[in-house]
Design a protein around this motif. Sequence first.
Motif, PDB file in Angstrom:
ATOM      1  N   ARG A 187      12.207  -3.258   2.948  1.00  0.00           N
ATOM      2  CA  ARG A 187      12.424  -1.366   2.271  1.00  0.00           C
ATOM      3  C   ARG A 187      13.339  -1.081   2.034  1.00  0.00           C
ATOM      4  NH1 ARG A 187       8.108   1.201   3.844  1.00  0.00           N
ATOM      5  NH2 ARG A 187       7.202   0.167   5.882  1.00  0.00           N
ATOM      6  N   PRO A 188      13.142  -0.237   0.809  1.00  0.00           N
ATOM      7  CA  PRO A 188      14.397  -0.161  -0.199  1.00  0.00           C
ATOM      8  C   PRO A 188      14.766   1.716   0.791  1.00  0.00           C
ATOM      9  CG  PRO A 188      12.416  -0.245  -1.653  1.00  0.00           C
ATOM     10  CD  PRO A 188      11.699  -0.940   0.234  1.00  0.00           C
ATOM     11  N   ALA A 189      14.085   2.522   1.258  1.00  0.00           N
ATOM     12  CA  ALA A 189      13.739   3.300   1.779  1.00  0.00           C
ATOM     13  C   ALA A 189      13.352   4.262   2.903  1.00  0.00           C
ATOM     14  CB  ALA A 189      14.063   4.329   0.768  1.00  0.00           C
ATOM     15  N   ARG A 190      12.978   4.682   3.772  1.00  0.00           N
ATOM     16  CA  ARG A 190      12.055   4.917   4.666  1.00  0.00           C
ATOM     17  C   ARG A 190      10.633   6.021   4.194  1.00  0.00           C
ATOM     18  NH1 ARG A 190      12.388   6.001   9.974  1.00  0.00           N
ATOM     19  NH2 ARG A 190      15.589   6.001   9.661  1.00  0.00           N
ATOM     20  N   GLU A 191      10.440   6.098   3.135  1.00  0.00           N
ATOM     21  CA  GLU A 191       9.779   7.070   2.696  1.00  0.00           C
ATOM     22  C   GLU A 191       8.883   5.777   1.194  1.00  0.00           C
ATOM     23  OE1 GLU A 191      13.798   8.568  -0.015  1.00  0.00           O
ATOM     24  OE2 GLU A 191      12.855   7.672   2.292  1.00  0.00           O
ATOM     25  N   SER A 192       9.754   4.660   1.244  1.00  0.00           N
ATOM     26  CA  SER A 192       9.157   4.006   0.262  1.00  0.00           C
ATOM     27  C   SER A 192       7.268   3.260   0.474  1.00  0.00           C
ATOM     28  CB  SER A 192      10.005   2.600  -0.004  1.00  0.00           C
ATOM     29  OG  SER A 192      11.645   3.054  -0.442  1.00  0.00           O
ATOM     30  N   VAL A 193       6.376   3.753  -0.649  1.00  0.00           N
ATOM     31  CA  VAL A 193       5.155   3.183  -0.636  1.00  0.00           C
ATOM     32  C   VAL A 193       5.236   1.864  -0.569  1.00  0.00           C
ATOM     33  CG1 VAL A 193       3.127   3.273  -1.595  1.00  0.00           C
ATOM     34  CG2 VAL A 193       4.787   5.774  -1.079  1.00  0.00           C
ATOM     35  N   ILE A 203      -0.461  -7.531   3.563  1.00  0.00           N
ATOM     36  CA  ILE A 203       0.785  -6.962   3.666  1.00  0.00           C
ATOM     37  C   ILE A 203       0.340  -6.720   4.964  1.00  0.00           C
ATOM     38  CG2 ILE A 203       0.383  -5.448   2.217  1.00  0.00           C
ATOM     39  CD1 ILE A 203       2.912  -5.376   1.590  1.00  0.00           C
ATOM     40  N   ASP A 204       1.743  -6.500   5.719  1.00  0.00           N
ATOM     41  CA  ASP A 204       1.844  -5.559   6.764  1.00  0.00           C
ATOM     42  C   ASP A 204       2.864  -4.688   6.455  1.00  0.00           C
ATOM     43  OD1 ASP A 204       1.936  -4.137   9.410  1.00  0.00           O
ATOM     44  OD2 ASP A 204       2.786  -6.108  10.357  1.00  0.00           O
ATOM     45  N   ALA A 205       2.534  -3.745   6.176  1.00  0.00           N
ATOM     46  CA  ALA A 205       4.067  -2.822   5.599  1.00  0.00           C
ATOM     47  C   ALA A 205       4.354  -1.188   7.137  1.00  0.00           C
ATOM     48  CB  ALA A 205       3.763  -1.619   4.442  1.00  0.00           C
ATOM     49  N   GLY A 206       4.340  -2.308   8.011  1.00  0.00           N
ATOM     50  CA  GLY A 206       4.179  -1.400   9.197  1.00  0.00           C
ATOM     51  C   GLY A 206       5.760  -1.539   9.950  1.00  0.00           C
ATOM     52  N   GLY A 207       6.935  -2.030   9.667  1.00  0.00           N
ATOM     53  CA  GLY A 207       7.744  -1.784  10.087  1.00  0.00           C
ATOM     54  C   GLY A 207       8.776  -1.936   9.116  1.00  0.00           C
ATOM     55  N   GLU A 208       9.786  -2.172   9.398  1.00  0.00           N
ATOM     56  CA  GLU A 208      11.276  -1.984   8.311  1.00  0.00           C
ATOM     57  C   GLU A 208      11.083  -3.446   7.616  1.00  0.00           C
ATOM     58  OE1 GLU A 208      16.324  -2.487   8.595  1.00  0.00           O
ATOM     59  OE2 GLU A 208      15.253  -2.599   9.849  1.00  0.00           O
ATOM     60  N   GLN A 209      10.556  -4.220   7.812  1.00  0.00           N
ATOM     61  CA  GLN A 209      10.672  -5.293   6.993  1.00  0.00           C
ATOM     62  C   GLN A 209       9.216  -5.698   6.734  1.00  0.00           C
ATOM     63  OE1 GLN A 209      12.217  -8.900   8.473  1.00  0.00           O
ATOM     64  NE2 GLN A 209      14.590  -7.392   7.832  1.00  0.00           N
ATOM     65  N   ALA A 229       5.284  -7.327  -8.752  1.00  0.00           N
ATOM     66  CA  ALA A 229       4.718  -6.314  -8.252  1.00  0.00           C
ATOM     67  C   ALA A 229       5.269  -5.729  -6.400  1.00  0.00           C
ATOM     68  CB  ALA A 229       3.063  -6.544  -7.061  1.00  0.00           C
ATOM     69  N   THR A 230       6.339  -6.654  -6.915  1.00  0.00           N
ATOM     70  CA  THR A 230       7.177  -5.980  -5.618  1.00  0.00           C
ATOM     71  C   THR A 230       8.896  -5.607  -6.463  1.00  0.00           C
ATOM     72  OG1 THR A 230       7.896  -8.078  -5.217  1.00  0.00           O
ATOM     73  CG2 THR A 230       6.113  -7.462  -3.547  1.00  0.00           C
ATOM     74  N   GLY A 231       8.625  -5.361  -7.385  1.00  0.00           N
ATOM     75  CA  GLY A 231       9.791  -4.475  -7.865  1.00  0.00           C
ATOM     76  C   GLY A 231      10.402  -3.282  -7.226  1.00  0.00           C
ATOM     77  N   GLY A 232      11.452  -3.354  -7.621  1.00  0.00           N
ATOM     78  CA  GLY A 232      11.932  -2.019  -6.770  1.00  0.00           C
ATOM     79  C   GLY A 232      12.591  -2.890  -4.940  1.00  0.00           C
ATOM     80  N   TRP A 233      11.469  -3.392  -4.721  1.00  0.00           N
ATOM     81  CA  TRP A 233      12.013  -4.183  -3.063  1.00  0.00           C
ATOM     82  C   TRP A 233      13.253  -5.228  -3.202  1.00  0.00           C
ATOM     83  CZ3 TRP A 233       9.024  -2.637   1.828  1.00  0.00           C
ATOM     84  CH2 TRP A 233       8.203  -1.570   1.313  1.00  0.00           C
ATOM     85  N   SER A 234      13.742  -5.847  -2.226  1.00  0.00           N
ATOM     86  CA  SER A 234      14.657  -6.854  -1.923  1.00  0.00           C
ATOM     87  C   SER A 234      14.041  -8.131  -1.230  1.00  0.00           C
ATOM     88  CB  SER A 234      15.648  -6.627  -1.318  1.00  0.00           C
ATOM     89  OG  SER A 234      16.423  -6.002  -2.408  1.00  0.00           O
TER      90      SER A 234
END
Length: 382
Positions: A187-193, A203-209, A229-234
């Motif tokens: 997740r790039p930042a805590r508030e990242s959508v 997808i399960d985006a409930g955690g830090e990863q 589709a995941t641009g901005g995410w590592s």
Amino acid sequence: MEQLPELVRDIMAAMRREHPGLEFLTDENGRPRVALAIRVALGHFVRQLTEDSETPPELHEFFMEFGRNQARSGRNLNVLQSIFRLSVRLAWRSLADIGQSVGIPPPAMYELAESVLEYLDELVSHSVRGYAEVAVDQAGERIQRQRALIDLLLTEHRSDPSAAMAAQAAAVDWPLPGRVAAALLLRPARESVPPVLSGGVLIDAGGEQARLVVPDPDGPGAFERLARATGGWSGAVGPAVPLTQAAVSLHWAAAAVGMMKAGLLPNGRLLRCSDHAEALVLMPACELIDDLGRRRLAQLSDLSAVPAGRLAETLLAWLETQGSAPAVADRLGVHPQTVRNRMRQIRDLWGEELDDPERRFELELVLRVRRMRAELGEAKAD
């Protein structure tokens, strides 16, 4: 308003004609409740034109329940809005006919039109709110079911999980693919959508990863679409494996993400593990390879850094190509005679070890890891 019953009948007939599959809740007498609501709503609107009165709360509740029922029936919001547009059009047509017949001047008709739209917008907002309530609940339930499916897919199993996977997949209408790849996103930042993914990617985006299960990852353009589709995410996508072995793919994705965090693999984009197989296999064994390197490259310890580096570079090029001096020279960008001179030095230092396949493999292994580390250091510097 004498025309009200006829107008309600016209609206109900038009709704059935435009939406033949639409089901209406009925009262205890078998009459559609929506017809009563339309009649009450239009009657109240007409009264509002001559007296100041608030919309009855039960009318708000009915329109909210109407929205809820549309969501429960699986209709999308466009159908709900289409129903109201149809009702508005018919209601306004009737009111316009009445206004024209009694000679209401155009400015007053314009004000009447605005009043109609404002009034119906208020009612529509209650239906949309009711629709949204159910949609949120359904989305939450689907997310929970999808998370349970992802948990099942990414867990190692001692027995065949195919039947359980089929049941869980059916619960979220997910067609079972033959092969999948697991992926992890940082997740790039805590508030990242979370990214919006297509192609049946779970997808399960409930955690830090965020955890992903990618169906048919070897399909044409599959990785490229996912990367966009995941641009901005590592993150990293593990190797393609049979469905029941998704945990193996997750293992490699997790290893790659761990190396990204440690600065051992490039960050800031989506990586494919198969493109970094050498680093994933060799880098975690650095301590062992360093120990091996101290023994196999001990011949360079008496040389200064620059000549030792040149000989190591030449030795690796020769090991990788097993080619002639011109081939090695072409790879290194030097003169072939320079390569011959260096190879004589290398032969003097290592002697018969260069003829031993096992020793050659160990030398190449050690030198490849050194090169990867050097390239990584240059990438960090950039």
